[in-house]
Design a protein around this motif. Structure first.
Motif, mmCIF file in Angstrom:
data_model
loop_
_atom_site.group_PDB
_atom_site.id
_atom_site.type_symbol
_atom_site.label_atom_id
_atom_site.label_comp_id
_atom_site.label_asym_id
_atom_site.label_seq_id
_atom_site.Cartn_x
_atom_site.Cartn_y
_atom_site.Cartn_z
ATOM 1 N N LEU A 131 -39.885 -19.875 -17.432
ATOM 2 C CA LEU A 131 -39.209 -20.461 -16.269
ATOM 3 C C LEU A 131 -38.425 -21.676 -16.754
ATOM 4 O O LEU A 131 -38.886 -22.815 -16.661
ATOM 5 C CB LEU A 131 -40.225 -20.854 -15.192
ATOM 6 C CG LEU A 131 -40.700 -19.744 -14.264
ATOM 7 C CD1 LEU A 131 -41.773 -20.269 -13.323
ATOM 8 C CD2 LEU A 131 -39.538 -19.175 -13.466
ATOM 9 N N GLY A 132 -37.244 -21.414 -17.283
ATOM 10 C CA GLY A 132 -36.420 -22.466 -17.836
ATOM 11 C C GLY A 132 -35.539 -23.125 -16.801
ATOM 12 O O GLY A 132 -35.655 -22.862 -15.591
ATOM 13 N N ALA A 133 -34.635 -23.977 -17.275
ATOM 14 C CA ALA A 133 -33.793 -24.762 -16.376
ATOM 15 C C ALA A 133 -32.935 -23.881 -15.469
ATOM 16 O O ALA A 133 -32.762 -24.175 -14.280
ATOM 17 C CB ALA A 133 -32.900 -25.695 -17.191
ATOM 18 N N ALA A 134 -32.399 -22.793 -16.006
ATOM 19 C CA ALA A 134 -31.537 -21.930 -15.195
ATOM 20 C C ALA A 134 -32.332 -21.265 -14.075
ATOM 21 O O ALA A 134 -31.857 -21.169 -12.932
ATOM 22 C CB ALA A 134 -30.873 -20.871 -16.075
ATOM 23 N N SER A 135 -33.540 -20.819 -14.376
ATOM 24 C CA SER A 135 -34.369 -20.188 -13.347
ATOM 25 C C SER A 135 -34.833 -21.198 -12.306
ATOM 26 O O SER A 135 -34.865 -20.900 -11.107
ATOM 27 C CB SER A 135 -35.582 -19.510 -13.991
ATOM 28 O OG SER A 135 -35.186 -18.405 -14.772
ATOM 29 N N VAL A 136 -35.185 -22.390 -12.750
ATOM 30 C CA VAL A 136 -35.598 -23.439 -11.807
ATOM 31 C C VAL A 136 -34.450 -23.774 -10.864
ATOM 32 O O VAL A 136 -34.637 -23.900 -9.649
ATOM 33 C CB VAL A 136 -36.070 -24.693 -12.566
ATOM 34 C CG1 VAL A 136 -36.247 -25.872 -11.611
ATOM 35 C CG2 VAL A 136 -37.375 -24.408 -13.294
ATOM 36 N N ALA A 137 -33.241 -23.901 -11.413
ATOM 37 C CA ALA A 137 -32.078 -24.196 -10.574
ATOM 38 C C ALA A 137 -31.810 -23.059 -9.595
ATOM 39 O O ALA A 137 -31.504 -23.298 -8.420
ATOM 40 C CB ALA A 137 -30.855 -24.452 -11.445
ATOM 41 N N ALA A 138 -31.930 -21.822 -10.062
ATOM 42 C CA ALA A 138 -31.721 -20.676 -9.177
ATOM 43 C C ALA A 138 -32.734 -20.684 -8.036
ATOM 44 O O ALA A 138 -32.403 -20.342 -6.887
ATOM 45 C CB ALA A 138 -31.822 -19.381 -9.971
ATOM 46 N N PHE A 139 -33.975 -21.058 -8.337
ATOM 47 C CA PHE A 139 -35.000 -21.123 -7.306
ATOM 48 C C PHE A 139 -34.696 -22.214 -6.284
ATOM 49 O O PHE A 139 -34.856 -22.009 -5.073
ATOM 50 C CB PHE A 139 -36.354 -21.380 -7.950
ATOM 51 C CG PHE A 139 -37.472 -21.547 -6.960
ATOM 52 C CD1 PHE A 139 -37.982 -20.461 -6.276
ATOM 53 C CD2 PHE A 139 -38.005 -22.807 -6.702
ATOM 54 C CE1 PHE A 139 -39.013 -20.609 -5.349
ATOM 55 C CE2 PHE A 139 -39.022 -22.965 -5.777
ATOM 56 C CZ PHE A 139 -39.533 -21.866 -5.095
ATOM 57 N N LEU A 140 -34.231 -23.357 -6.747
ATOM 58 C CA LEU A 140 -34.077 -24.511 -5.862
ATOM 59 C C LEU A 140 -32.787 -24.502 -5.036
ATOM 60 O O LEU A 140 -32.750 -25.130 -3.976
ATOM 61 C CB LEU A 140 -34.123 -25.804 -6.688
ATOM 62 C CG LEU A 140 -35.482 -26.179 -7.282
ATOM 63 C CD1 LEU A 140 -35.356 -27.424 -8.147
ATOM 64 C CD2 LEU A 140 -36.509 -26.400 -6.172
ATOM 65 N N ARG A 141 -31.753 -23.810 -5.491
ATOM 66 C CA ARG A 141 -30.471 -23.921 -4.790
ATOM 67 C C ARG A 141 -30.534 -23.530 -3.319
ATOM 68 O O ARG A 141 -29.943 -24.229 -2.486
ATOM 69 C CB ARG A 141 -29.393 -23.141 -5.542
ATOM 70 C CG ARG A 141 -28.951 -23.878 -6.794
ATOM 71 C CD ARG A 141 -27.647 -23.391 -7.382
ATOM 72 N NE ARG A 141 -27.247 -24.329 -8.422
ATOM 73 C CZ ARG A 141 -27.407 -24.126 -9.722
ATOM 74 N NH1 ARG A 141 -27.930 -22.993 -10.144
ATOM 75 N NH2 ARG A 141 -27.041 -25.050 -10.596
#
Length: 229
Positions: A131-141
């Motif tokens: 769960l890297g930065a790109a996945s975290v950002a995708a989750f939070l947007r």
């Protein structure tokens, strides 16, 4: 403009899965969906297909995954033709187990204990390897309006490039922090869609063409502002 671009290129991926950021019960299911990302071309279709396969077997929640185990998740992902079934299954299982053990299965509890975007992102990333930065950002947007920490998330670079080309924001705007200029632009539109839906549509546009100014690849065709300046 906001409703037009969403009608052309689609809303946030959570919507296509029937998930809403406004429903508490959908937060953990959205986390499961994000764990299925691969970072490859065609990723959205893969996530949707794989998530639906898990849902059909009751494997789209922390409780369902923990009760059945990673092998059941992997088998479902194999049936769904996920390109990385073992890796994705392990990530889903680890994230669900950590969410249950550390936060009672509640993403809302995880978020309420975080102070700002950095800590919120770190807590999500710590749920499982991969769960890297790109996945975290995708989750939070799609959750910008739910948690103050998520609101601090900057626009995806591809979305920002597309927003500039479409005239929604100006050069130099929304480069860091909360996308206030885009939010303000949408606020001036009657019946504008959610920011998350507009950002998703802009991200698809920017990824295809705007980041590299590839007019020939623009999905808007003759409506591309660079093609018809």
């Amino acid at each position: 403009m906001g409703r037009w671009i969403v009608s052309r290129l689609g809303a946030n991926p959570a919507a296509s899965l029937g998930l809403s950021p406004h429903r508490d019960e959908d937060l953990a299911r959205w986390l499961v969906a994000v764990c299925l990302r691969t970072g490859r071309a065609g990723d959205e279709a893969c996530v949707e297909r794989s998530f639906r396969a898990l849902s059909e077997k009751g494997l789209d929640s922390p409780e369902g995954v923990a009760g059945s185990g990673p092998l059941a998740v992997e088998a479902a992902l194999l049936e769904a033709r996920h390109p990385q079934p073992a890796r994705a299954a392990a990530r889903v299982a680890r994230a669900c187990r950590a969410l249950l053990d550390d936060y009672g299965g509640s993403v809302e509890r995880l978020a309420s204990q975080a102070d700002g975007l950095d800590e919120l992102g770190a807590r999500i990333a710590a749920l499982a390897p991969g769960l890297g930065a790109a996945s975290v950002a995708a989750f939070l947007r799609p959750l910008r309006d739910r948690w103050p920490g998520a609101a601090e998330l900057p626009l995806a670079p591809a979305a920002r490039a597309a927003a500039v080309h479409l005239g929604l924001i100006g050069e130099g705007q929304d480069e860091e922090g909360e996308p206030g200029a885009l939010r303000a632009a949408l606020g001036r539109e009657a019946d504008a869609p959610d920011l998350a839906d507009v950002e998703a549509a802009l991200t698809r546009l920017g990824t295809r063409s705007c980041l590299r100014e590839r007019v020939d690849r623009c999905p808007l065709g003759d409506d591309c502002p660079l093609r018809n300046p």
